[in-house]
Design a protein around this motif. Structure first.
Motif, PDB file in Angstrom:
ATOM      1  N   SER A  37       0.734  -1.266   0.083  1.00 44.46           N
ATOM      2  CA  SER A  37      -0.130   0.098  -0.038  1.00 44.46           C
ATOM      3  C   SER A  37       0.881   1.428  -0.285  1.00 44.46           C
ATOM      4  N   ARG A  41      -0.487   1.084  -4.829  1.00 46.65           N
ATOM      5  CA  ARG A  41      -1.732   1.622  -4.716  1.00 46.65           C
ATOM      6  C   ARG A  41      -2.244   1.436  -3.313  1.00 46.65           C
ATOM      7  N   ARG A  43      -4.406  -0.059  -0.429  1.00 42.66           N
ATOM      8  CA  ARG A  43      -5.304  -0.891  -0.276  1.00 42.66           C
ATOM      9  C   ARG A  43      -5.467  -1.571   1.001  1.00 42.66           C
ATOM     10  N   SER A 152       1.022  -3.083  -9.123  1.00 40.16           N
ATOM     11  CA  SER A 152       0.794  -1.932  -8.606  1.00 40.16           C
ATOM     12  C   SER A 152       2.043  -0.955  -8.152  1.00 40.16           C
ATOM     13  N   ALA A 156       3.732   2.361  -9.886  1.00 43.48           N
ATOM     14  CA  ALA A 156       4.517   3.498  -8.800  1.00 43.48           C
ATOM     15  C   ALA A 156       5.781   3.854  -9.085  1.00 43.48           C
TER      16      ALA A 156
END
Length: 199
Positions: A37, A41, A43, A152, A156
């Motif tokens: 996270s 992303r 979560r 994810s 990033a």
């Protein structure tokens, strides 16, 4: 730190976990969903996973020290269980957050601790694996959620050391005799490289 909100129990647990590791003078990183996270992303995650390097002879003392920071064993035979699974199962009493503390032993895990990065969240400096090393850990765990986390983190962090990821994931896939670990991760890496090349 905010006083209200759904993240407060998790933040409280992280704050005390970092303090426990510092008091024990051990190298540790937060891994799992929390790391995914913070590096990818955000979560929802209801527990905390961490990894430390502590010799087996010091596990009981390490657990005892954890009680000063509110961490209590989730089972009566926590140390005996850890000797088999290399995972210390504790709970942060104040927040009710379950914490799994993995005792590292592998060369890769030692490298991951040495390469740790610090990410600040609500005033707490949380030690995390590098994005590459988290991807390697997620590749080995190899659940659908882990593969989504890999995507994810890659989204990033566009400038990753792909060679390091491929090298370690291949080693783990060979050692575990699970070629899918490498094949599935390599598909994601290839898509990342293709997308990056089109930019």
């Amino acid at each position: 730190m905010p006083k209200t909100g759904p993240l407060v129990p998790l933040l409280d647990a992280l704050n005390d976990l970092v303090a426990w590791f510092q008091a024990a003078h051990v190298s540790g990183v937060v891994i799992g969903g929390v790391a995914a996270s913070l590096l990818g992303r955000p979560r929802v995650t209801r527990d905390v996973d961490a990894m430390v390097f502590v010799s087996e002879a010091e596990w009981a003392g390490f657990l005892s020290l954890g009680a000063q920071f509110g961490f209590v064993p989730r089972r009566a035979d926590a140390i005996e269980f850890a000797k088999t699974a290399r995972v210390l199962l504790v709970q942060h009493g104040a927040s009710g957050i379950d914490v799994d503390v993995v005792f590292g032993a592998l060369p890769f895990e030692e490298e991951a601790l040495a390469r740790a990065v610090q990410v600040e969240i609500s005033g707490i400096r949380v030690p995390l694996p590098s994005p590459e090393d988290l991807i390697i850990m997620k590749a080995v765990a190899h659940r659908p959620r882990d593969l989504a986390d890999i995507e994810s983190v890659m989204d990033a962090h566009p400038t990753l050391d792909i060679g390091r990821i491929r090298r370690w994931v291949r080693e783990f896939a060979n050692a575990l005799e699970m070629p899918d670990i490498f094949d599935d991760t390599n598909k994601i890496l290839n898509l990342h490289e293709t997308h990056k090349g089109k930019k």
